[in-house]
Write a protein that holds these residues in place. Structure first.
Motif, PDB file in Angstrom:
ATOM      1  N   ALA A   1      68.632  30.452 -24.934  1.00  0.00           N
ATOM      2  CA  ALA A   1      67.199  30.594 -24.672  1.00  0.00           C
ATOM      3  C   ALA A   1      66.947  30.986 -23.216  1.00  0.00           C
ATOM      4  O   ALA A   1      66.081  31.826 -22.923  1.00  0.00           O
ATOM      5  CB  ALA A   1      66.480  29.292 -25.004  1.00  0.00           C
ATOM      6  N   ILE A   2      67.678  30.373 -22.293  1.00  0.00           N
ATOM      7  CA  ILE A   2      67.519  30.717 -20.873  1.00  0.00           C
ATOM      8  C   ILE A   2      67.972  32.156 -20.629  1.00  0.00           C
ATOM      9  O   ILE A   2      67.305  32.915 -19.911  1.00  0.00           O
ATOM     10  CB  ILE A   2      68.318  29.742 -19.988  1.00  0.00           C
ATOM     11  CG1 ILE A   2      67.759  28.319 -20.141  1.00  0.00           C
ATOM     12  CG2 ILE A   2      68.275  30.170 -18.517  1.00  0.00           C
ATOM     13  CD1 ILE A   2      68.610  27.245 -19.485  1.00  0.00           C
ATOM     14  N   PHE A   3      69.088  32.526 -21.245  1.00  0.00           N
ATOM     15  CA  PHE A   3      69.598  33.885 -21.072  1.00  0.00           C
ATOM     16  C   PHE A   3      68.578  34.906 -21.580  1.00  0.00           C
ATOM     17  O   PHE A   3      68.333  35.932 -20.941  1.00  0.00           O
ATOM     18  CB  PHE A   3      70.924  34.044 -21.833  1.00  0.00           C
ATOM     19  CG  PHE A   3      71.728  35.241 -21.425  1.00  0.00           C
ATOM     20  CD1 PHE A   3      72.686  35.150 -20.428  1.00  0.00           C
ATOM     21  CD2 PHE A   3      71.526  36.472 -22.033  1.00  0.00           C
ATOM     22  CE1 PHE A   3      73.430  36.256 -20.041  1.00  0.00           C
ATOM     23  CE2 PHE A   3      72.255  37.591 -21.652  1.00  0.00           C
ATOM     24  CZ  PHE A   3      73.222  37.482 -20.648  1.00  0.00           C
ATOM     25  N   GLU A   4      67.956  34.598 -22.718  1.00  0.00           N
ATOM     26  CA  GLU A   4      66.951  35.516 -23.265  1.00  0.00           C
ATOM     27  C   GLU A   4      65.715  35.563 -22.380  1.00  0.00           C
ATOM     28  O   GLU A   4      65.150  36.638 -22.141  1.00  0.00           O
ATOM     29  CB  GLU A   4      66.575  35.074 -24.676  1.00  0.00           C
ATOM     30  CG  GLU A   4      65.548  35.979 -25.339  1.00  0.00           C
ATOM     31  CD  GLU A   4      65.212  35.533 -26.743  1.00  0.00           C
ATOM     32  OE1 GLU A   4      64.367  36.185 -27.387  1.00  0.00           O
ATOM     33  OE2 GLU A   4      65.791  34.526 -27.204  1.00  0.00           O
TER      34      GLU A   4
ATOM     35  N   PHE B   1      63.654  23.932 -16.351  1.00  0.00           N
ATOM     36  CA  PHE B   1      64.148  23.917 -17.714  1.00  0.00           C
ATOM     37  C   PHE B   1      63.768  22.561 -18.322  1.00  0.00           C
ATOM     38  O   PHE B   1      64.185  21.509 -17.818  1.00  0.00           O
ATOM     39  CB  PHE B   1      65.669  24.076 -17.759  1.00  0.00           C
ATOM     40  CG  PHE B   1      66.200  25.267 -16.996  1.00  0.00           C
ATOM     41  CD1 PHE B   1      65.515  26.474 -16.972  1.00  0.00           C
ATOM     42  CD2 PHE B   1      67.395  25.174 -16.289  1.00  0.00           C
ATOM     43  CE1 PHE B   1      66.009  27.568 -16.273  1.00  0.00           C
ATOM     44  CE2 PHE B   1      67.903  26.258 -15.587  1.00  0.00           C
ATOM     45  CZ  PHE B   1      67.205  27.458 -15.574  1.00  0.00           C
ATOM     46  N   THR B   2      62.978  22.554 -19.381  1.00  0.00           N
ATOM     47  CA  THR B   2      62.528  21.311 -20.007  1.00  0.00           C
ATOM     48  C   THR B   2      62.584  21.442 -21.528  1.00  0.00           C
ATOM     49  O   THR B   2      62.604  22.552 -22.059  1.00  0.00           O
ATOM     50  CB  THR B   2      61.081  20.961 -19.602  1.00  0.00           C
ATOM     51  OG1 THR B   2      60.189  21.919 -20.213  1.00  0.00           O
ATOM     52  CG2 THR B   2      60.896  20.983 -18.098  1.00  0.00           C
TER      53      THR B   2
ATOM     54  N   ILE C   1      76.034  32.183 -15.071  1.00  0.00           N
ATOM     55  CA  ILE C   1      76.256  33.285 -16.004  1.00  0.00           C
ATOM     56  C   ILE C   1      77.358  34.184 -15.457  1.00  0.00           C
ATOM     57  O   ILE C   1      77.774  34.032 -14.307  1.00  0.00           O
ATOM     58  CB  ILE C   1      74.964  34.109 -16.218  1.00  0.00           C
ATOM     59  CG1 ILE C   1      74.423  34.621 -14.860  1.00  0.00           C
ATOM     60  CG2 ILE C   1      73.904  33.291 -16.927  1.00  0.00           C
ATOM     61  CD1 ILE C   1      73.195  35.511 -14.985  1.00  0.00           C
ATOM     62  N   GLY C   2      77.839  35.099 -16.286  1.00  0.00           N
ATOM     63  CA  GLY C   2      78.876  36.010 -15.827  1.00  0.00           C
ATOM     64  C   GLY C   2      79.870  36.415 -16.896  1.00  0.00           C
ATOM     65  O   GLY C   2      80.937  36.965 -16.593  1.00  0.00           O
ATOM     66  N   ASP C   3      79.544  36.162 -18.176  1.00  0.00           N
ATOM     67  CA  ASP C   3      80.461  36.558 -19.242  1.00  0.00           C
ATOM     68  C   ASP C   3      80.593  38.080 -19.282  1.00  0.00           C
ATOM     69  O   ASP C   3      79.594  38.814 -19.253  1.00  0.00           O
ATOM     70  CB  ASP C   3      79.940  36.054 -20.594  1.00  0.00           C
ATOM     71  CG  ASP C   3      80.964  36.215 -21.699  1.00  0.00           C
ATOM     72  OD1 ASP C   3      82.127  35.848 -21.475  1.00  0.00           O
ATOM     73  OD2 ASP C   3      80.594  36.696 -22.790  1.00  0.00           O
ATOM     74  N   SER C   4      81.835  38.546 -19.304  1.00  0.00           N
ATOM     75  CA  SER C   4      82.163  39.988 -19.339  1.00  0.00           C
ATOM     76  C   SER C   4      81.687  40.723 -18.094  1.00  0.00           C
ATOM     77  O   SER C   4      81.510  41.952 -18.117  1.00  0.00           O
ATOM     78  CB  SER C   4      81.569  40.655 -20.593  1.00  0.00           C
ATOM     79  OG  SER C   4      82.042  40.034 -21.768  1.00  0.00           O
TER      80      SER C   4
ATOM     81  N   ASN D   1      59.506  23.566 -22.863  1.00  0.00           N
ATOM     82  CA  ASN D   1      59.552  25.036 -22.892  1.00  0.00           C
ATOM     83  C   ASN D   1      60.792  25.569 -23.595  1.00  0.00           C
ATOM     84  O   ASN D   1      61.116  26.749 -23.495  1.00  0.00           O
ATOM     85  CB  ASN D   1      59.420  25.620 -21.481  1.00  0.00           C
ATOM     86  CG  ASN D   1      60.559  25.211 -20.549  1.00  0.00           C
ATOM     87  OD1 ASN D   1      61.630  24.780 -20.981  1.00  0.00           O
ATOM     88  ND2 ASN D   1      60.322  25.330 -19.239  1.00  0.00           N
ATOM     89  N   GLN D   2      61.474  24.657 -24.296  1.00  0.00           N
ATOM     90  CA  GLN D   2      62.620  25.020 -25.141  1.00  0.00           C
ATOM     91  C   GLN D   2      63.827  25.531 -24.356  1.00  0.00           C
ATOM     92  O   GLN D   2      64.685  26.233 -24.898  1.00  0.00           O
ATOM     93  CB  GLN D   2      62.213  26.090 -26.172  1.00  0.00           C
ATOM     94  CG  GLN D   2      61.042  25.691 -27.049  1.00  0.00           C
ATOM     95  CD  GLN D   2      61.363  24.502 -27.930  1.00  0.00           C
ATOM     96  OE1 GLN D   2      62.273  24.548 -28.739  1.00  0.00           O
ATOM     97  NE2 GLN D   2      60.631  23.424 -27.751  1.00  0.00           N
ATOM     98  N   LEU D   3      63.926  25.163 -23.069  1.00  0.00           N
ATOM     99  CA  LEU D   3      65.050  25.598 -22.253  1.00  0.00           C
ATOM    100  C   LEU D   3      66.030  24.451 -21.969  1.00  0.00           C
ATOM    101  O   LEU D   3      67.030  24.658 -21.281  1.00  0.00           O
ATOM    102  CB  LEU D   3      64.545  26.190 -20.923  1.00  0.00           C
ATOM    103  CG  LEU D   3      63.618  27.406 -21.052  1.00  0.00           C
ATOM    104  CD1 LEU D   3      63.224  27.932 -19.674  1.00  0.00           C
ATOM    105  CD2 LEU D   3      64.262  28.507 -21.875  1.00  0.00           C
ATOM    106  N   LEU D   4      65.744  23.266 -22.496  1.00  0.00           N
ATOM    107  CA  LEU D   4      66.591  22.096 -22.276  1.00  0.00           C
ATOM    108  C   LEU D   4      66.603  21.268 -23.555  1.00  0.00           C
ATOM    109  O   LEU D   4      65.595  21.179 -24.254  1.00  0.00           O
ATOM    110  CB  LEU D   4      66.037  21.260 -21.124  1.00  0.00           C
ATOM    111  CG  LEU D   4      66.983  20.266 -20.430  1.00  0.00           C
ATOM    112  CD1 LEU D   4      68.047  21.010 -19.624  1.00  0.00           C
ATOM    113  CD2 LEU D   4      66.194  19.341 -19.519  1.00  0.00           C
ATOM    114  N   THR D   5      67.766  20.666 -23.864  1.00  0.00           N
ATOM    115  CA  THR D   5      67.827  19.786 -25.026  1.00  0.00           C
ATOM    116  C   THR D   5      67.242  18.429 -24.674  1.00  0.00           C
ATOM    117  O   THR D   5      66.979  18.127 -23.504  1.00  0.00           O
ATOM    118  CB  THR D   5      69.277  19.593 -25.499  1.00  0.00           C
ATOM    119  OG1 THR D   5      69.996  18.833 -24.514  1.00  0.00           O
ATOM    120  CG2 THR D   5      69.982  20.930 -25.713  1.00  0.00           C
TER     121      THR D   5
END
Length: 520
Positions: free
Chosen positions: A483-486, A466-467, A416-419, A470-474
C-alpha cells in the motif's frame, strides 16, 4: 469450564475480596467478577447465541463480556476499534455475526434490528439485520481478525486449548519464574492494559494470564492513557497515568518504548513500580533495548503471531539475551527450515472459511531468523519482504529500518530498492519542525555503520504518518508495504529515474511531501 475460568472461580472462593479489575472510577473483586460472569453468561445462553462480535473501548465491561462469552460457549469475535468502517463490515459479514456485544455508550457499527439491555450495566446486545446464523463454530472459542499487510482482515480461529496453552506458558515464563526470586520487590501483582483489548497479545498476556494467577488488571480507556486509535500517543498523559496507577507490568510496541527512552533521557522517568515490560510487534533494534535498560526500564522482547494464539518466545529476567526474541515457551517447538522460522505445538485451527489445521503440523511463519546454541531465537526479517538489488544482493529491509528508527528525526520509515542499484527510504518525520537536512544528516550517520549495498542514498518525505486508519499500517504496527509503495509510486519512479540519478535537491521544505532528496 476452561482452565482460566476455573482459576478465576477458585480465586473468588479463596480470596473473594481481592481486587481483580480496576478501572478509572470503579473496581471489581474476584467474587464480584465471578458474579457478573455468571449473570451475563446465563443471560447470553438464554438468548440462544452461538457466535457474537465484541465491540468497545478498553474497560472492565469488555473483560466481563469476553469471559462471560467464553463461559457461555460462544464463538467470540473482538472488533478492533481502529479498523475502518469497511474492514468492520468485512469482519461482520465474513464471520456471519448475528449480534454484537457492545460495551459502554458506544456508537453503532452496523445496522441493527434491536438493542437489548443485559443484566450488566453498560453491556448491550445489538441484533444485526444482515446475518441470521446463530450457531457457534465447532471447537472455536475466539476468532481474532488481523488486518495484516494487505489491509483485508483475515480471521484466525483459535480453540480454548490453544488459548489455555499460551496462557499457562506465559504465566510460567513471566510471573512464576520472576516471583520465585527471593527479592519480593520484583513481584508482579498488577498489570495495566496499554494496548487495545481486541489485540490478541493484550487479551491473552494482559488479561488471561494475570487473572489466571489471581493478580489485578488495571483497565482504562485509551484517552485516559494518552492513546487514541492505534498510533496516536500523548506521552505526558501516559506517564502521568502510569505514576497515578503504579502498575507492575506493561505490554508495549517499539514506538512506545522509544517514547519511554526519550522521556527518561529528559528526566521524565517511569514509576519504580514497573518491574516488567514485554515488548512485541515490529522488530526492535538491540541498541534501543540497551538504552532502555541503562535507564532502568525493565523491557524484554518477545515474538509471536495470531496463528499460534500469540506469544511463542520471550525473554525474561532468568533467561535473557538482548537482540533476540527469547527462548521458545514451554508449549511450542521452534525450528529453522531454509532460513525461515517454523513453529509447532499450538497452531491455530485455521483461517475462517478455510481448511482446518492439524495441531502437529509445522507452521511456516514467513519470518527469517536463526536459533543460537542456547536456544535464543533471532528475527532477521520477513521472507516476502526480502529485497534483491540489481547487483544480486539479498537485503532485509527490516534490518535497515530498525537502524533508521533510532534517528530522532524519523518517526517511521520504509526501505525500498528491489531490483534497483541502491536502497532508498520513504520517511515520516518525527515532527513538522524536522527539516530534510536533519533527516539526511542522521541517515548519513547510520550509513557509516552499514555495508555499501544497504546504505540509503535517497529518501522520499511522506505526506502523512503510516497508520491503520489510512491503510498504511497494520493493527500491530507493521508496515503495509504494498500500500505504501502504491501510494508513493510516482515519487519512487522519479527517485530511480535517470533524470534524478545525479540530482542534488536536499531541501528543508518539509511540506513538499513526495519530493525526492539525495542523502549523499
Amino acid at each position: 469450564m476452561n482452565k482460566i475460568l476455573t482459576a478465576i472461580y477458585q480465586h473468588a472462593l479463596t480470596t473473594p475480596e481481592k481486587i481483580a479489575l480496576s478501572g478509572q472510577t470503579k473496581q471489581l473483586t474476584y467474587a464480584q467478577l465471578v458474579t457478573q460472569i455468571e449473570q451475563l453468561a446465563d443471560w447470553l445462553m438464554a438468548q440462544h447465541i452461538g457466535r457474537a462480535g465484541l465491540w468497545g473501548e478498553n474497560s472492565i465491561e469488555w473483560i466481563v463480556a469476553d469471559l462471560a462469552a467464553w463461559k457461555a460457549g460462544i464463538t467470540l469475535v473482538p472488533l478492533p476499534r481502529f479498523f475502518s468502517r469497511a474492514q468492520l463490515q468485512h469482519v461482520i459479514a465474513q464471520a456471519q455475526l448475528p449480534c454484537l456485544l457492545v460495551c459502554g455508550d458506544m456508537e453503532q457499527v452496523a445496522a441493527i434490528s434491536e438493542r437489548k439491555i443485559s443484566p450488566i450495566a453498560t453491556i448491550f446486545l445489538d441484533q444485526l439485520i444482515a446475518n441470521e446464523n446463530t450457531s457457534a463454530i465447532d471447537s472455536v472459542a475466539k476468532i481474532t481478525f488481523t488486518s495484516g499487510t494487505t489491509g483485508t482482515p483475515k480471521g484466525v480461529c483459535l480453540s480454548t486449548t490453544a488459548l489455555e496453552k499460551v496462557t499457562l506458558a506465559l504465566a510460567e515464563r513471566i510471573y512464576l519464574a520472576i516471583n520465585s526470586v527471593t527479592d519480593t520487590t520484583r513481584d508482579i501483582n498488577s498489570h495495566l492494559n496499554l494496548l487495545p483489548l481486541s489485540t490478541l497479545l493484550e487479551n491473552v498476556a494482559g488479561v488471561y494470564v494475570p487473572l489466571y494467577l489471581g493478580k489485578r488488571v488495571i483497565v482504562l480507556a485509551g484517552a485516559s492513557l494518552g492513546l487514541t486509535g492505534s498510533s496516536q500517543l500523548s506521552l505526558p498523559t501516559l506517564l502521568q497515568a502510569l505514576h497515578q496507577h503504579q502498575p507492575n507490568s506493561l505490554i508495549v510496541l517499539p514506538q512506545i518504548l522509544q517514547g519511554f527512552v526519550a522521556a527518561s533521557a529528559q528526566g521524565f522517568h517511569l514509576p519504580a513500580s514497573i518491574k516488567f515490560i514485554a515488548l512485541g510487534g515490529a522488530r526492535t533494534p538491540a541498541v534501543l533495548i540497551e538504552q532502555a535498560r541503562a535507564m532502568g526500564i525493565a523491557v524484554y522482547e518477545g515474538y509471536g503471531l495470531s496463528e499460534c494464539a500469540s506469544v511463542v518466545s520471550l525473554n525474561a529476567p532468568l533467561a535473557d539475551k538482548i537482540g533476540s526474541v527469547g527462548q521458545a515457551l514451554e508449549h511450542v517447538e521452534i525450528k529453522i527450515a531454509d532460513g525461515v522460522i517454523n513453529v509447532r505445538g499450538n497452531v491455530f485451527s485455521g483461517y475462517l472459511g478455510q481448511t482446518t489445521n492439524q495441531q502437529n503440523e509445522w507452521l511456516d511463519t514467513g519470518d527469517l531468523g536463526y536459533i543460537d546454541d542456547e536456544g535464543f531465537v533471532f528475527i532477521t526479517g520477513r521472507k516476502k519482504n526480502l529485497l534483491i538489488s540489481s547487483f544480486g544482493r539479498n537485503i532485509s529491509p527490516e534490518w535497515i529500518e530498525a537502524e533508521l528508527c533510532l534517528c530522532r528525526a524519523i518517526a517511521q520509515v520504509m526501505v525500498i530498492g528491489d531490483s534497483q542499484p541502491f536502497c532508498s527510504a520513504i520517511v515520516v518525520p518525527a515532527s513538522a519542525q524536522i527539516t530534510a537536512e536533519q533527516i539526511a544528516h542522521e541517515i548519513r550517520a547510520i550509513n557509516q555503520h552499514l555495508p555499501d549495498y544497504a546504505q540509503i542514498q535517497k529518501c522520499i518525505i511522506a505526506a502523512e504518518p503510516f497508520t491503520p486508519a489510512n491503510q498504511l499500517l497494520t493493527d500491530n504496527g507493521r508496515l503495509r508495504r504494498a500500500a505504501i509503495f502504491e501510494r508513493y509510486g510516482d515519487a519512487i519512479t522519479a527517485l530511480y529515474s535517470a533524470a534524478n540519478a545525479h540530482s542534488s535537491n536536499l531541501s528543508s521544505a518539509m511540506q513538499y511531501a513526495g519530493v525526492v532528496y539525495d542523502i549523499f
